[in-house]
Design a protein around this motif. Structure first.
Motif, PDB file in Angstrom:
ATOM      1  N   GLY A 113       0.810  -1.207   0.000  1.00 15.39           N
ATOM      2  CA  GLY A 113       0.000   0.000   0.000  1.00 15.39           C
ATOM      3  C   GLY A 113       0.849   1.264   0.000  1.00 15.39           C
ATOM      4  O   GLY A 113       1.936   1.290   0.580  1.00 15.39           O
ATOM      5  N   SER A 341      -8.754  -3.128   5.268  1.00 11.23           N
ATOM      6  CA  SER A 341      -8.295  -1.824   4.811  1.00 11.23           C
ATOM      7  C   SER A 341      -6.849  -1.796   4.341  1.00 11.23           C
ATOM      8  O   SER A 341      -6.413  -0.816   3.744  1.00 11.23           O
ATOM      9  CB  SER A 341      -8.469  -0.785   5.926  1.00 11.23           C
ATOM     10  OG  SER A 341      -9.823  -0.670   6.299  1.00 11.23           O
ATOM     11  N   GLY A 342      -6.086  -2.857   4.641  1.00  8.59           N
ATOM     12  CA  GLY A 342      -4.683  -2.839   4.288  1.00  8.59           C
ATOM     13  C   GLY A 342      -4.072  -4.223   4.260  1.00  8.59           C
ATOM     14  O   GLY A 342      -4.717  -5.226   4.594  1.00  8.59           O
ATOM     15  N   ALA A 343      -2.809  -4.281   3.842  1.00  8.55           N
ATOM     16  CA  ALA A 343      -2.075  -5.544   3.767  1.00  8.55           C
ATOM     17  C   ALA A 343      -1.959  -6.181   5.144  1.00  8.55           C
ATOM     18  O   ALA A 343      -1.997  -5.495   6.166  1.00  8.55           O
ATOM     19  CB  ALA A 343      -0.690  -5.293   3.177  1.00  8.55           C
ATOM     20  N   SER A 379      -1.769  -8.791   0.039  1.00  5.61           N
ATOM     21  CA  SER A 379      -1.506  -7.440  -0.439  1.00  5.61           C
ATOM     22  C   SER A 379      -2.644  -6.503  -0.069  1.00  5.61           C
ATOM     23  O   SER A 379      -3.759  -6.940   0.231  1.00  5.61           O
ATOM     24  CB  SER A 379      -1.331  -7.433  -1.961  1.00  5.61           C
ATOM     25  OG  SER A 379      -2.578  -7.699  -2.601  1.00  5.61           O
ATOM     26  N   GLU A 380      -2.377  -5.208  -0.103  1.00 10.18           N
ATOM     27  CA  GLU A 380      -3.425  -4.244   0.202  1.00 10.18           C
ATOM     28  C   GLU A 380      -4.585  -4.365  -0.793  1.00 10.18           C
ATOM     29  O   GLU A 380      -5.762  -4.356  -0.402  1.00 10.18           O
ATOM     30  CB  GLU A 380      -2.874  -2.820   0.176  1.00 10.18           C
ATOM     31  CG  GLU A 380      -3.951  -1.787   0.520  1.00 10.18           C
ATOM     32  CD  GLU A 380      -3.453  -0.353   0.447  1.00 10.18           C
ATOM     33  OE1 GLU A 380      -3.271   0.250   1.517  1.00 10.18           O
ATOM     34  OE2 GLU A 380      -3.263   0.147  -0.674  1.00 10.18           O
ATOM     35  N   LYS A 384      -8.476  -5.283   0.169  1.00 10.37           N
ATOM     36  CA  LYS A 384      -9.601  -4.376  -0.092  1.00 10.37           C
ATOM     37  C   LYS A 384     -10.661  -5.019  -0.977  1.00 10.37           C
ATOM     38  O   LYS A 384     -11.863  -4.771  -0.798  1.00 10.37           O
ATOM     39  CB  LYS A 384      -9.083  -3.080  -0.707  1.00 10.37           C
ATOM     40  CG  LYS A 384      -8.337  -2.192   0.288  1.00 10.37           C
ATOM     41  CD  LYS A 384      -7.906  -0.878  -0.337  1.00 10.37           C
ATOM     42  CE  LYS A 384      -7.294   0.049   0.713  1.00 10.37           C
ATOM     43  NZ  LYS A 384      -6.867   1.348   0.125  1.00 10.37           N
ATOM     44  N   PHE A 404      -1.896  -6.177  11.006  1.00 11.97           N
ATOM     45  CA  PHE A 404      -1.840  -5.096  10.026  1.00 11.97           C
ATOM     46  C   PHE A 404      -0.785  -4.065  10.410  1.00 11.97           C
ATOM     47  O   PHE A 404      -0.388  -3.959  11.571  1.00 11.97           O
ATOM     48  CB  PHE A 404      -3.203  -4.398   9.947  1.00 11.97           C
ATOM     49  CG  PHE A 404      -4.354  -5.312   9.631  1.00 11.97           C
ATOM     50  CD1 PHE A 404      -4.822  -5.445   8.340  1.00 11.97           C
ATOM     51  CD2 PHE A 404      -4.969  -6.048  10.639  1.00 11.97           C
ATOM     52  CE1 PHE A 404      -5.881  -6.294   8.039  1.00 11.97           C
ATOM     53  CE2 PHE A 404      -6.025  -6.907  10.362  1.00 11.97           C
ATOM     54  CZ  PHE A 404      -6.485  -7.016   9.052  1.00 11.97           C
ATOM     55  N   VAL A 408      -3.640   1.758   9.433  1.00 14.86           N
ATOM     56  CA  VAL A 408      -4.496   1.300   8.336  1.00 14.86           C
ATOM     57  C   VAL A 408      -5.912   0.961   8.798  1.00 14.86           C
ATOM     58  O   VAL A 408      -6.789   0.710   7.965  1.00 14.86           O
ATOM     59  CB  VAL A 408      -3.888   0.081   7.609  1.00 14.86           C
ATOM     60  CG1 VAL A 408      -2.533   0.417   7.041  1.00 14.86           C
ATOM     61  CG2 VAL A 408      -3.822  -1.133   8.509  1.00 14.86           C
TER      62      VAL A 408
END
Length: 423
Positions: A113, A341-343, A379-380, A384, A404, A408
């Motif tokens: 990200g 929301s994130g990796a 991965s981000e 998502k 996380f 994030v």
């Protein structure tokens, strides 16, 4: 014949980006990871991280027993005599392997990200299982400013005690944390002065808390803590700095070198400097438990849909969200599409099934070089879009822990939210 050992994989140092991009496209955002085992020469392993008992001393008796497994790690250990890649996670793609660090360096924002990549230029966090037979020394982790004096990074950390890895509590399932309110710096100074006179008595100034599976703690830098004997899942900052303030644990000597290893060499005998490494207000906080204790908080009420996702690590350190973590439980025969929301780094601690169609299995026993199907990096973009977890068992829940990076999850609960399950 399928490859089942990391030693049989071909090491790749070039063309990593294309391998990562191809694998992320094939799996919907996932990289499979091999186990990363870490020994500690001054601790006794607790034997609950599924490593085969014949491999507890796989690095050699002189290196100590393996009591840690690191997850989605781009951080090297600070062990004396360590292997070059000790602590680093390897990605497994076909018959090839490369470090997650190389994957991040090659793909940057496309993997972790843009917010994390632009600010840190790396994956700045990791998690691990920390598993010991007894307690470890009362110690602290330096702040960012303190660690910078020796070219390192500070380390806030967090704990969650997964029930799946705590069928027994081992010798001392209690953790000393902080200092009793009213403790003076002179008392702590006396403990350091008495280092070579037998037990220096630092625990007499502290308080022990009973550890309970399914709960956790958030620990700021510069706070003394002596972790007990539960197996612990520990999302934390990507650093291995510490200072041991206790000189004798279960009759075993703690050398002075482990007190000062991450302090400037000119300060190694400066007792006032050593005492001042502690954040005094946080250590003697009369509301210490209220400000650091965690219990799970549901992300949303999805039980009717066959799964439950819960926050297990949340809260901030000095107004900064360094990391967060969730525990996902999918009921037998059910599936869940989970968006984040994130990796994240993921470890499966119970059950069997699939993750975006890839095998996801929590093994009962692992040999030192053996590959597994229990650990992934997401991965981000994949997070998502959503990852599908399917439980193929008709009887056993599928349980995964995922952690996380910084900032994030702005929707994460505040400290203390478990009291009313609202945030």
């Amino acid at each position: 014949m399928a490859i089942n050992s990391v030693t049989e994989l071909k090491s790749v140092e070039t063309n990593v980006q294309s391998l990562v991009e191809g694998e992320l496209s094939r799996t919907g955002g996932l990289l499979r990871l091999a186990p990363a085992w870490v020994p500690r020469s001054f601790l006794q392993p607790g034997l609950r991280i599924k490593l085969h008992p014949d491999d507890t001393y796989a690095y050699g008796l002189d290196r100590g027993g393996i009591d840690e497994r690191w997850f989605a790690s781009t951080t090297e250990t600070a062990n004396v005599g360590r292997a070059d890649d000790e602590g680093l996670s390897y990605c497994v793609v076909g018959d090839s392997k490369f470090t997650l660090r190389d994957a991040v360096d090659s793909c940057g924002a496309a993997l972790i990200g843009s917010s994390i990549w632009d600010k840190y230029g790396k994956w700045p966090v990791y998690s691990k299982f920390f598993d010991n037979m007894g307690p470890i020394p009362h110690h602290m982790h330096q702040s960012a400013e303190q660690a910078a004096l020796v070219g390192q990074e500070g380390k806030p950390e967090s704990y969650y005690f997964p029930p799946q890895h705590n069928n027994v509590g081992n010798n001392f399932p209690y953790t000393f944390m902080g200092l009793e309110p009213g403790t003076t710096k002179a008392q702590v100074r006396k403990c350091i002065e008495d280092w070579n006179k037998g037990d220096n008595g630092i625990l007499d100034l502290s308080k022990a808390y009973r550890l309970k599976p399914g709960t956790g703690w958030l620990i700021d830098p510069c706070i003394l803590h002596a972790p007990g004997s539960l197996c612990t899942y520990e999302p934390q900052w990507g650093s291995d700095v510490f200072g041991m303030y206790q000189n004798l644990v279960e009759g075993r000597e703690v050398p002075w070198s482990l007190l000062v290893k991450d302090m400037p060499e000119s300060k190694h005998q400066d007792i006032d400097f050593i005492v001042d490494q502690l954040d005094w207000d946080k250590n003697v906080d009369p509301n210490f438990k209220d400000n650091h204790y965690l219990e799970p908080v549901p992300v949303a009420d999805t039980r009717d849909e066959g799964y439950l996702d819960r926050w297990i690590v949340y809260g901030k350190v000095d107004q900064m969200q360094y990391f967060t973590a969730k525990e996902l439980t999918v009921d037998p025969g059910c599936s869940a599409l989970v968006k984040d929301s994130g990796a994240y780094g993921l470890i499966c601690v119970q059950g069997s099934g699939t993750i975006n169609g890839e095998p996801l299995v929590s093994p009962k026993m692992i040999r030192f070089h053996e590959l597994t199907e229990d650990e992934y990096f997401c991965s981000e973009e994949g997070a998502k879009k959503g990852i599908t977890f399917s439980n193929t068992s008709g009887t056993e829940p599928l349980v995964c822990l995922r952690y996380f990076g910084p900032e994030v999850n702005p929707d994460a609960p505040a400290m203390g939210a478990y009291r009313n399950n609202s945030f």
